[in-house]
Design a protein around this motif. Structure first.
Motif, mmCIF file in Angstrom:
data_model
loop_
_atom_site.group_PDB
_atom_site.id
_atom_site.type_symbol
_atom_site.label_atom_id
_atom_site.label_comp_id
_atom_site.label_asym_id
_atom_site.label_seq_id
_atom_site.Cartn_x
_atom_site.Cartn_y
_atom_site.Cartn_z
ATOM 1 N N LEU A 286 0.856 -1.179 0.000
ATOM 2 C CA LEU A 286 0.000 0.000 0.000
ATOM 3 C C LEU A 286 0.890 1.227 0.000
ATOM 4 O O LEU A 286 1.569 1.506 0.996
ATOM 5 C CB LEU A 286 -0.928 0.016 1.216
ATOM 6 C CG LEU A 286 -1.949 1.152 1.256
ATOM 7 C CD1 LEU A 286 -3.002 0.963 0.168
ATOM 8 C CD2 LEU A 286 -2.616 1.233 2.630
ATOM 9 N N GLN A 287 0.910 1.920 -1.114
ATOM 10 C CA GLN A 287 1.640 3.167 -1.213
ATOM 11 C C GLN A 287 0.726 4.292 -0.760
ATOM 12 O O GLN A 287 -0.345 4.495 -1.323
ATOM 13 C CB GLN A 287 2.106 3.410 -2.649
ATOM 14 C CG GLN A 287 2.859 4.714 -2.860
ATOM 15 C CD GLN A 287 4.181 4.748 -2.137
ATOM 16 O OE1 GLN A 287 4.943 3.791 -2.185
ATOM 17 N NE2 GLN A 287 4.450 5.854 -1.445
ATOM 18 N N MET A 288 1.150 5.012 0.256
ATOM 19 C CA MET A 288 0.346 6.072 0.842
ATOM 20 C C MET A 288 1.057 7.399 0.646
ATOM 21 O O MET A 288 2.140 7.615 1.193
ATOM 22 C CB MET A 288 0.097 5.808 2.330
ATOM 23 C CG MET A 288 -0.547 4.455 2.618
ATOM 24 S SD MET A 288 -0.965 4.233 4.369
ATOM 25 C CE MET A 288 0.685 4.208 5.080
ATOM 26 N N ASN A 289 0.444 8.263 -0.119
ATOM 27 C CA ASN A 289 0.985 9.586 -0.379
ATOM 28 C C ASN A 289 0.072 10.658 0.197
ATOM 29 O O ASN A 289 -1.094 10.407 0.489
ATOM 30 C CB ASN A 289 1.158 9.810 -1.883
ATOM 31 C CG ASN A 289 2.120 8.843 -2.525
ATOM 32 O OD1 ASN A 289 3.103 8.430 -1.915
ATOM 33 N ND2 ASN A 289 1.854 8.485 -3.782
ATOM 34 N N SER A 290 0.611 11.844 0.325
ATOM 35 C CA SER A 290 -0.157 12.983 0.831
ATOM 36 C C SER A 290 -0.897 12.634 2.111
ATOM 37 O O SER A 290 -2.093 12.902 2.260
ATOM 38 C CB SER A 290 -1.135 13.472 -0.244
ATOM 39 O OG SER A 290 -0.460 13.834 -1.432
ATOM 40 N N LEU A 291 -0.181 12.060 3.029
ATOM 41 C CA LEU A 291 -0.794 11.580 4.263
ATOM 42 C C LEU A 291 -1.346 12.721 5.099
ATOM 43 O O LEU A 291 -0.784 13.821 5.145
ATOM 44 C CB LEU A 291 0.208 10.769 5.071
ATOM 45 C CG LEU A 291 0.445 9.353 4.545
ATOM 46 C CD1 LEU A 291 1.735 8.776 5.103
ATOM 47 C CD2 LEU A 291 -0.739 8.453 4.911
#
Length: 118
Positions: free
Chosen positions: A80-85
């Protein structure tokens, strides 16, 4: 006989990125559905992202456009790539896999903490 091990959680500031990984080991013939769920304190566990054996994906509305789920069948992993957290993403994240060996069963990882600071 089957174990899921998650990695990649940690503390990150708002706007940052994290990549969660989950690897399966044990008696496995094939892996069907894979998914990531999360649970924040005082909240119900919710689906974050889901991917079928055919590659179809779905996401919670709150993470759509920011998170990407992917699978590697050869490595028996889901990521799971999580960006702009955002701080609202703070939760314990759980990996789930539907694994077939002698029948299909749901398996869950132990969870990994993701904390997003303001």
């Amino acid at each position: 006989q089957v174990q899921l091990v998650e990695s990649g959680g940690g503390l990150v500031q708002a706007g940052g990125s994290l990549r969660l990984s989950c690897a399966a080991s044990g008696s496995i013939f094939s892996i069907n559905d894979m998914g990531w769920y999360r649970q924040a304190p005082g909240k119900q566990r919710e689906l974050v992202a889901h991917v079928t054996s055919g590659g179809s994906t779905e996401y919670a509305e709150s993470v759509k456009g920011r998170f990407t789920i992917s699978r590697d069948n050869a490595k028996k992993t889901v990521a799971l790539q999580m960006n702009s957290l955002k701080p609202e993403d703070t939760a314990v994240y759980y990996c789930m896999m539907v694994i077939a060996y002698w029948g299909s069963h749901d398996y869950w990882g132990q969870g990994t903490q993701v904390t997003v600071s303001s």
